[in-house]
Scaffold this motif. Structure first.
Motif, mmCIF file in Angstrom:
data_model
loop_
_atom_site.group_PDB
_atom_site.id
_atom_site.type_symbol
_atom_site.label_atom_id
_atom_site.label_comp_id
_atom_site.label_asym_id
_atom_site.label_seq_id
_atom_site.Cartn_x
_atom_site.Cartn_y
_atom_site.Cartn_z
ATOM 1 N N HIS A 280 63.496 39.753 -8.161
ATOM 2 C CA HIS A 280 63.631 38.923 -9.360
ATOM 3 C C HIS A 280 64.136 39.763 -10.536
ATOM 4 N N ALA A 281 64.848 39.091 -11.453
ATOM 5 C CA ALA A 281 65.256 39.729 -12.707
ATOM 6 C C ALA A 281 64.235 39.414 -13.783
ATOM 7 N N PHE A 282 64.116 40.330 -14.749
ATOM 8 C CA PHE A 282 63.175 40.169 -15.846
ATOM 9 C C PHE A 282 63.873 40.489 -17.166
ATOM 10 N N ARG A 283 63.424 39.845 -18.208
ATOM 11 C CA ARG A 283 63.940 40.089 -19.554
ATOM 12 C C ARG A 283 62.935 40.941 -20.323
ATOM 13 N N GLU A 288 57.938 43.403 -23.994
ATOM 14 C CA GLU A 288 57.261 42.600 -22.973
ATOM 15 C C GLU A 288 58.258 42.115 -21.925
ATOM 16 N N LEU A 289 57.814 42.091 -20.669
ATOM 17 C CA LEU A 289 58.641 41.620 -19.566
ATOM 18 C C LEU A 289 58.320 40.167 -19.239
ATOM 19 N N ALA A 290 59.365 39.388 -18.991
ATOM 20 C CA ALA A 290 59.189 37.995 -18.577
ATOM 21 C C ALA A 290 60.233 37.671 -17.518
ATOM 22 N N PRO A 291 59.866 36.920 -16.468
ATOM 23 C CA PRO A 291 60.848 36.569 -15.437
ATOM 24 C C PRO A 291 62.048 35.860 -16.044
ATOM 25 N N ALA A 292 63.234 36.148 -15.509
ATOM 26 C CA ALA A 292 64.474 35.535 -15.995
ATOM 27 C C ALA A 292 65.319 35.123 -14.804
ATOM 28 N N GLY A 293 65.722 33.882 -14.799
ATOM 29 C CA GLY A 293 66.571 33.399 -13.723
ATOM 30 C C GLY A 293 65.808 33.136 -12.443
ATOM 31 N N PRO A 294 66.517 32.762 -11.381
ATOM 32 C CA PRO A 294 65.880 32.447 -10.101
ATOM 33 C C PRO A 294 65.621 33.699 -9.277
ATOM 34 N N ALA A 295 64.808 33.549 -8.251
ATOM 35 C CA ALA A 295 64.566 34.649 -7.314
ATOM 36 C C ALA A 295 65.800 34.845 -6.450
ATOM 37 N N ALA A 296 66.075 36.100 -6.116
ATOM 38 C CA ALA A 296 67.246 36.404 -5.293
ATOM 39 C C ALA A 296 66.991 37.699 -4.537
ATOM 40 N N PRO A 297 66.455 37.609 -3.322
ATOM 41 C CA PRO A 297 66.171 38.818 -2.547
ATOM 42 C C PRO A 297 67.432 39.638 -2.292
ATOM 43 N N GLU A 309 72.083 32.411 -19.561
ATOM 44 C CA GLU A 309 71.571 32.269 -18.200
ATOM 45 C C GLU A 309 71.702 33.587 -17.444
ATOM 46 N N VAL A 310 70.914 33.708 -16.384
ATOM 47 C CA VAL A 310 70.954 34.889 -15.527
ATOM 48 C C VAL A 310 71.463 34.476 -14.157
ATOM 49 N N TRP A 311 72.524 35.144 -13.710
ATOM 50 C CA TRP A 311 73.083 34.912 -12.382
ATOM 51 C C TRP A 311 72.879 36.170 -11.541
ATOM 52 N N LEU A 312 72.613 35.966 -10.257
ATOM 53 C CA LEU A 312 72.428 37.072 -9.323
ATOM 54 C C LEU A 312 73.292 36.831 -8.088
ATOM 55 N N ALA A 314 73.669 37.718 -4.266
ATOM 56 C CA ALA A 314 72.898 38.248 -3.138
ATOM 57 C C ALA A 314 73.575 37.835 -1.832
ATOM 58 N N LYS A 315 72.932 38.136 -0.708
ATOM 59 C CA LYS A 315 73.501 37.788 0.589
ATOM 60 C C LYS A 315 73.661 36.284 0.754
ATOM 61 N N THR A 316 72.782 35.518 0.111
ATOM 62 C CA THR A 316 72.859 34.056 0.231
ATOM 63 C C THR A 316 73.986 33.467 -0.606
ATOM 64 N N GLY A 317 74.562 34.261 -1.501
ATOM 65 C CA GLY A 317 75.626 33.776 -2.364
ATOM 66 C C GLY A 317 75.291 33.990 -3.830
ATOM 67 N N LEU A 318 75.953 33.232 -4.682
ATOM 68 C CA LEU A 318 75.722 33.324 -6.118
ATOM 69 C C LEU A 318 74.560 32.419 -6.493
ATOM 70 N N VAL A 319 73.476 33.012 -6.993
ATOM 71 C CA VAL A 319 72.267 32.280 -7.346
ATOM 72 C C VAL A 319 72.252 32.094 -8.867
ATOM 73 N N ARG A 320 72.249 30.822 -9.311
ATOM 74 C CA ARG A 320 72.311 30.513 -10.739
ATOM 75 C C ARG A 320 71.104 29.683 -11.148
ATOM 76 N N GLU A 321 70.753 29.791 -12.414
ATOM 77 C CA GLU A 321 69.569 29.089 -12.918
ATOM 78 C C GLU A 321 69.698 27.580 -12.802
ATOM 79 N N GLN A 322 70.851 27.043 -13.167
ATOM 80 C CA GLN A 322 71.007 25.597 -13.241
ATOM 81 C C GLN A 322 71.565 24.982 -11.961
ATOM 82 N N ALA A 323 71.754 25.774 -10.918
ATOM 83 C CA ALA A 323 72.318 25.254 -9.670
ATOM 84 C C ALA A 323 71.209 25.034 -8.649
ATOM 85 N N PRO A 324 71.246 23.902 -7.925
ATOM 86 C CA PRO A 324 70.178 23.622 -6.952
ATOM 87 C C PRO A 324 70.205 24.537 -5.736
ATOM 88 N N ALA A 325 71.376 25.092 -5.407
ATOM 89 C CA ALA A 325 71.486 25.955 -4.229
ATOM 90 C C ALA A 325 72.490 27.050 -4.516
#
Length: 493
Positions: A280-283, A288-297, A309-312, A314-325
């Protein structure tokens, strides 16, 4: 005297005027109704009763299309669709009608400006700006006294700069604040003028313009931007002090992270940290640290968008906050970096692909010819800076992917290095490279917008021992490093 004889003596001219005299009360009533409908719509809109307001303005357009309030209603409806509903395609029919049927009205200037702005937002490359620029030029040509002119000049300057026409861009920015010093857009125009001067290699002019902005508009957000942009330029390009290790950062934080591997700076200046053990990414905000964006192993790239927004990636593809998949990124199995360009497109570097993959906001992809890149970072011009280990070169690319400057590994350094592990950039044009190998060893190099080496240091000289995997340039001229071996951050100043 008979009625017929009295009519026969009526002057012919008066008889000709009778139809017009009959129409005057009707037109007056229509104008009065249009004014009341428009004001009723304004009242509803102010109360956020948007459906009532838009229905009322629609009724005005049907019942009194020739009224002076009709173009006002069209402009109001277009603005609602663009700014509240965020549906630019729904705003266009109103703007097209305003341009076609009411081009002589004052509202047409604001309509042309809005139409050009929406067209510019829809552009995906600099070559798509032609229609938008035509609308901005129409504002300047047809309505030279309109309040829309300063904004049109500013937008035209942005379009010229996006096309690499920096001299023309600077002219429009300067005219925007010189001719309209009290306009709301003046501070923005001054900031863009300063940045364009820097692109033209006029650092003294850039710094003078930034200082002028801070003096004339000290409370503006642009003055705050100017402050840090001045500070980093002075520090990196004029003072150039030797890089110094401030130690662990924030002070006293030892073993406080879970395998940090990626860093990025958010638009507001906060630091984003991807922790590999937590997937996970954090801000980091005010310590202070707070989670930011979706999980992305197993994320390989961390991107902060202009919207925060935070984009990551990963192997599954581009993981975005506002995208369902995740968005699949086919054929890229060895991602080494990613960055957003000026148009909202994501550029992706892959260690096994002799090209850059560009993913558009609509999900469409294209490739840009390039050496195999093992790191990349965005540039304020809309292009990218990439590192190609195979060619041992750092390349500054324009928005179309063409090399603007090429820096051989080791240029202007006491000894060459062999690999670039990561790249980072800031909004003022500096680029930082995390390097290793060769006689130089492990360390960092800071480059200017034209590729000139500004500052450099080895980790050995800084007393740093760890596994540094990423870096970020902060807004005060510091360089943040993440150490995945010791689970902490360092700051160089």
């Amino acid at each position: 005297m008979s009625p017929a004889s009295s009519w026969s003596r009526t002057p012919v001219a008066l008889l000709c005027l009778l139809p017009a005299l009959v129409q005057i009360p009707a037109r007056a009533q229509e104008g009065d109704l249009a004014e009341r409908l428009y004001q009723s719509g304004e009242r509803a809109y102010a109360a956020k009763a948007y459906k009532e307001a838009t229905d009322t303005w629609g009724q005005l357009l049907q019942s009194a299309p020739k009224s002076e309030f009709a173009p006002r209603a069209l402009l109001a409806l277009a603005r609602h669709q663009a700014e509240v509903e965020h549906r630019p395609e729904a705003a266009m029919p109103y703007l097209d009608r305003l341009k076609t049927d009411y081009i002589r009205t004052p509202e047409a200037a604001e309509g042309l400006l809005l139409r050009g702005t929406l067209l510019a937002r829809q552009a995906r490359r600099s070559t798509d700006l032609k229609d938008a620029m035509a609308e901005f030029n129409r504002v300047l040509d047809l309505f030279p006294e309109s309040p829309a002119v300063p904004e049109a000049r500013f937008r035209l300057g942005r379009a010229w700069r996006d096309q690499g026409q920096w001299g023309r861009a600077l002219h429009q920015f300067v005219e925007a604040f010189r001719l309209h010093p009290d306009a709301a857009v003046a501070p923005r125009a001054m900031l863009e003028a300063a940045e364009t001067m820097d692109l033209l290699d006029d650092l003294p002019g850039c710094l003078r313009m930034l200082e002028r902005l801070r003096t004339l508009a000290p409370q503006s957000p642009e003055a705050q931007e100017a402050a840090w942009r001045m500070a980093v330029r002075v520090r990196h390009r004029l003072q150039k002090p030797p890089l110094a290790n401030e130690g662990v950062w924030p002070a006293g934080r030892v073993k406080w992270l879970k395998t940090p591997t990626l860093l990025a700076i958010a638009p507001d200046g906060d630091l984003l940290i991807y922790q590999n053990d937590l997937d996970h990414a954090f801000r980091l905000h005010q310590g202070e640290l707070a989670p930011a964006g979706p999980a992305a192993p197993g994320a390989k790239a961390l991107v902060a968008t202009p919207a925060g927004e935070v984009w990551l990636l990963a192997k599954t593809g581009l993981v975005r906050e506002q995208a369902p998949a995740p968005l699949p990124v086919n054929g890229l199995g060895a991602v080494t970096g990613a960055a957003l360009d000026r148009w909202g497109a994501l550029w992706v570097a892959d260690a096994k692909t002799p090209a850059l993959t560009v993913l558009g906001p609509d999900g469409a992809s294209r490739t840009v010819a390039s050496p195999t890149a093992n790191a990349l970072a965005p540039l304020p011009t809309g292009g990218m800076v990439i590192a190609a280990d195979a060619d041992r070169k750092i390349l500054f690319l324009d928005a179309d992917g063409q090399p603007r400057a090429v820096v051989p590994y080791g240029k202007d350094l006491p000894a060459p290095f062999r690999y670039v592990i990561a790249l980072a950039s800031d909004g003022a044009g500096q680029v930082a490279a995390l390097v290793e190998g060769g006689d130089f060893g492990e360390g960092v190099v800071i480059l200017g917008p034209q590729g000139t080496v500004l500052r450099q240091a080895t980790f050995k000289s800084l007393g740093i021992s760890g596994r540094i995997t990423s870096l970020a340039l902060d807004r005060s001229g510091g360089l943040i490093l993440c150490d995945r071996r010791n689970d902490l951050l360092f700051r160089l100043n």
